[in-house]
Design a protein around this motif. Structure first.
Motif, PDB file in Angstrom:
ATOM      1  N   ASN A 400      71.940 -18.064 -30.321  1.00 24.35           N
ATOM      2  CA  ASN A 400      71.944 -19.495 -30.019  1.00 24.35           C
ATOM      3  C   ASN A 400      71.696 -20.267 -31.315  1.00 24.35           C
ATOM      4  OD1 ASN A 400      68.869 -20.201 -30.187  1.00 24.35           O
ATOM      5  ND2 ASN A 400      68.981 -18.319 -28.951  1.00 24.35           N
ATOM      6  N   LEU A 402      69.699 -23.139 -31.432  1.00 28.95           N
ATOM      7  CA  LEU A 402      68.444 -23.895 -31.437  1.00 28.95           C
ATOM      8  C   LEU A 402      67.314 -23.206 -32.192  1.00 28.95           C
ATOM      9  CD1 LEU A 402      68.413 -25.333 -27.813  1.00 28.95           C
ATOM     10  CD2 LEU A 402      69.023 -26.477 -29.944  1.00 28.95           C
ATOM     11  N   GLN A 444      79.029 -23.165 -31.098  1.00 28.96           N
ATOM     12  CA  GLN A 444      78.056 -23.966 -30.366  1.00 28.96           C
ATOM     13  C   GLN A 444      77.689 -25.207 -31.181  1.00 28.96           C
ATOM     14  OE1 GLN A 444      78.097 -22.241 -27.235  1.00 28.96           O
ATOM     15  NE2 GLN A 444      75.866 -22.162 -27.192  1.00 28.96           N
ATOM     16  N   GLY A 446      74.406 -27.707 -31.570  1.00 28.51           N
ATOM     17  CA  GLY A 446      72.987 -27.854 -31.238  1.00 28.51           C
ATOM     18  C   GLY A 446      72.374 -29.010 -31.999  1.00 28.51           C
ATOM     19  N   GLY A 525      76.331 -26.872 -21.277  1.00 31.58           N
ATOM     20  CA  GLY A 525      75.251 -27.083 -22.232  1.00 31.58           C
ATOM     21  C   GLY A 525      73.957 -27.460 -21.549  1.00 31.58           C
ATOM     22  N   GLU A 549      71.931 -28.140 -26.647  1.00 27.89           N
ATOM     23  CA  GLU A 549      72.886 -27.129 -27.096  1.00 27.89           C
ATOM     24  C   GLU A 549      74.078 -27.161 -26.156  1.00 27.89           C
ATOM     25  OE1 GLU A 549      72.970 -22.532 -28.695  1.00 27.89           O
ATOM     26  OE2 GLU A 549      71.436 -23.123 -27.256  1.00 27.89           O
TER      27      GLU A 549
END
Length: 667
Positions: A400, A402, A444, A446, A525, A549
């Motif tokens: 991810n 984040l 992605q 974020g 998201g 995200e």
């Protein structure tokens, strides 16, 4: 090197050209002027040129006048008369690559008897002073003057010097070169007191007989001008001259230059449209430079014959290109060559990602870039592992965005930077659960916002932290700006949306919102408040950090490029409105949006807007406390008339009935 303007003007007519123009054109063509001196006595100007080593042929008034004639495109009024022997200059053969001509090595000898020297005139002495030449006998002064004017002159000798071999030319070698005895005869028949004048294209250099640089140019003008001056200022008998010549084959210097090389080096010329110098103009300039151009249309190249006086100067293609630019004048070209820059094809995906990045920047977020190799906070069997990692902190591919942003936050907090508003567009990875040997790669988006001075409710109070409502409004503004149809929706506590691609474990349970695609009802998201218990080592628990995200590709699918506006033009009502405020008792977990839709569903055309005023709830944290009160303001307005008493009574009755119905429904 100094030159007299009057002497230059004797070769080329400069009466119709201002001196400033003459000076400027010479400077722009590369002839640097060090000084200009005015002599009032003779109404003359002395120009001191800084002649570069590659232009050593500019050593006389004739050569400078010839250069000025080329630059200003003015004909020379005194044309040098070349030696004209029948068949003395014969073309041997000519190809596209080289040309050979037959030139002549020439010598002319004349004797002066009964020499009576007169005083040298002042104007001639002034010309010698300009060039720092010391005054000698009148004959020697005439010799130096002819050299200054024409660049060629004669030798002065007598029988005594010849016999003692003191002269710069060895006559026995000359006789052997020309295969004639005329030279020896003339020297024997002349007394030791008589002067012998020798006009020749031969000189002695480094103890060797050699041709002058201008070997093919024996000017009759030099001989005529010399004899006139000698007749005028020296009382002497001038005998008939004897001469000899020898044909010599010399390979002329040819240069081929392609038109595209000229265009590439000089570039576009000034004008409304971008264009190069035309072939016709290039040909005219080359003719002006006396290069005898021939243009081959098929090969698109020029073949040039370099004059003997420019043989040491023009040796390469770039030299010819410089000459063309010099005559056309460089200030008529663009400062830099303009080329058509092909930007290439920009995909729709690239344009949309650029728009997303620019929108986030405009909102106030700063872009950061982090490495995809990291150590994930949440341990999972599907975390892609790195074989033989260099350091322990970089042993996995990130799952991810984040977690990297949280690391950025920690770094900024350590460096006392309290307001942090950042975003990142990057790749995340996961192992394919269907095939363990394959990896899934996704893009992605974020973001993280932490700002303790985001808003101020009153001017006399301190600014406060950003709240979830502010953060929600930021995300909605972002989605609206990029023209996305994505919607925000609360996630029920009982609902499990855990995904390896979204860092839901970083969000507080009761303060997270889903971002979903309304077409397929799929969550694309998450956003909400960060669970700061995970980094309590670095920050206070009361700090509010908000993160989001989104799957970038799925977000792009929700966007739409509108070629037209979807707005509907509607007539504005000129009649007054009526407002009613109501309070509704609702269950704790009932969405207010659903209540608004129920009120509008009656298709009451008089309803103009519905606004949420406030929310009230009991501070009792017991389990029995499951209710809350919502204040709503409804605005009524007619487009055709002013609402009267009966209309308002109907509205109130209808509103009371709807209120009872809602309270029964959402107990």
């Amino acid at each position: 090197m100094k030159f007299s303007l009057q002497l230059i003007n004797s070769f080329i007519n400069l009466d119709n050209i201002q001196f400033n123009e003459f000076e400027e054109n010479l400077i722009l063509s590369g002839l640097e002027i060090d000084n200009i001196e005015t002599i009032e006595k003779y109404q003359d100007k002395i120009i001191d040129f800084n002649i570069t080593t590659n232009r050593e042929e500019i050593s006389s008034s004739l050569s400078l006048a010839r250069e000025a004639s080329t630059i200003l495109n003015i004909p020379i009024k005194i044309l040098p008369i070349n030696l004209n022997y029948k068949n003395s200059i014969e073309k041997k053969f000519n190809t596209l690559e080289n040309t050979q001509y037959t030139h002549i090595a020439y010598i002319r000898i004349i004797s002066l008897t009964e020499v009576f020297t007169k005083k040298t005139p002042d104007w001639l002495l002034d010309q010698l002073k300009i060039h720092n030449i010391k005054e000698k006998t009148t004959l020697n002064n005439i010799q130096e003057y002819i050299k200054i004017k024409w660049g060629q002159t004669f030798y002065i000798t007598n029988n005594k010097e010849i016999n003692e071999q003191k002269n710069i030319i060895k006559y026995s070698d000359l006789a052997q070169l020309f295969n004639t005895k005329e030279i020896q005869i003339i020297t024997k028949d002349t007394s030791n007191t008589s002067k012998i004048l020798i006009f020749t294209t031969i000189n002695k250099k480094d103890n060797h007989i050699a041709l002058n640089n201008e070997c093919s140019e024996f000017y009759e003008n030099v001989f005529i001008d010399s004899i006139k001056l000698i007749n005028t200022f020296i009382g002497a008998k001038i005998g008939k001259y004897n001469e000899a010549y020898q044909k010599i084959v010399i390979k002329d210097q040819n240069i081929q230059i392609k038109k595209r090389d000229i265009n590439k080096s000089l570039g576009y010329i000034q004008g409304k449209t971008l264009k190069f110098i035309t072939t016709y103009k290039i040909n005219k300039i080359l003719q002006q430079l006396q290069l005898a151009p021939k243009y081959y249309k098929t090969a698109k190249l020029f073949e040039l014959v370099i004059p003997s006086y420019r043989a040491n100067d023009l040796t390469r293609d770039i030299d010819i290109i410089e000459e063309i630019g010099r005559i056309y004048q460089f200030h008529n070209f663009f400062n830099r060559t303009k080329t058509n820059k092909l930007t290439g094809y920009k995909s729709k995906n690239f344009i949309q990602v650029t728009q997303i990045r620019n929108t986030l920047n405009n909102i106030g977020l700063h872009e950061v870039i982090n490495c995809c190799i990291t150590k994930n906070i949440k341990k999972h069997c599907r975390n892609p592992q790195i074989y033989n990692p260099i350091i322990y902190e970089q042993k996995e591919l990130r799952t991810n965005i984040l977690e990297n942003l949280i690391n950025n936050y920690e770094h900024n907090i350590k460096n006392l930077k309290n307001n942090i508003e950042i975003f990142e567009i990057g790749k995340v990875f996961a192992i394919n659960h269907k095939n363990k040997q394959q990896y899934i790669e996704r893009r992605q988006l974020g973001g993280l916002i932490h700002n303790n001075n985001y808003t101020r409710n009153n001017w006399n109070k301190k600014s406060g932290n950003i709240t979830l409502f502010h953060f929600k409004n930021i995300i909605e503004t972002f989605l609206e700006t990029i023209n996305s149809k994505a919607k925000l929706q609360e996630i029920p506590i009982a609902h499990n949306t855990t995904s390896i691609h979204f860092a839901e474990h970083l969000l507080k349970t009761n303060k997270k919102i889903a971002i979903y695609n309304p077409r397929n009802k799929k969550i694309i998201g998450l956003m909400g408040e960060f669970n700061n218990n995970l980094i309590k080592k670095f920050t206070d628990k009361n700090e509010r950090i908000y993160i989001f995200e989104i799957n970038l590709n799925e977000l792009i699918e929700t966007t739409k490029f509108n070629n037209h506006l979807e707005y509907v033009s509607q007539k504005y009502s000129n009649y007054p409105s009526v407002t009613r405020d109501i309070s509704i008792k609702l269950n704790k977990y009932i969405s207010i949006e659903k209540v608004k839709q129920d009120i509008i569903s009656d298709n009451n055309e008089l309803i103009e807007s519905i606004e949420i005023l406030n929310e009230y709830k009991n501070n009792d944290n017991t389990k029995n406390n499951t209710t809350r009160y919502i204040s709503i303001r409804i605005t009524y307005r007619s487009k055709v008339k002013t609402l009267n008493t009966e209309d308002i009574k109907y509205i109130d009755t209808n509103l009371d009935n709807k209120l009872k119905e809602l309270q029964e429904t959402y107990k």
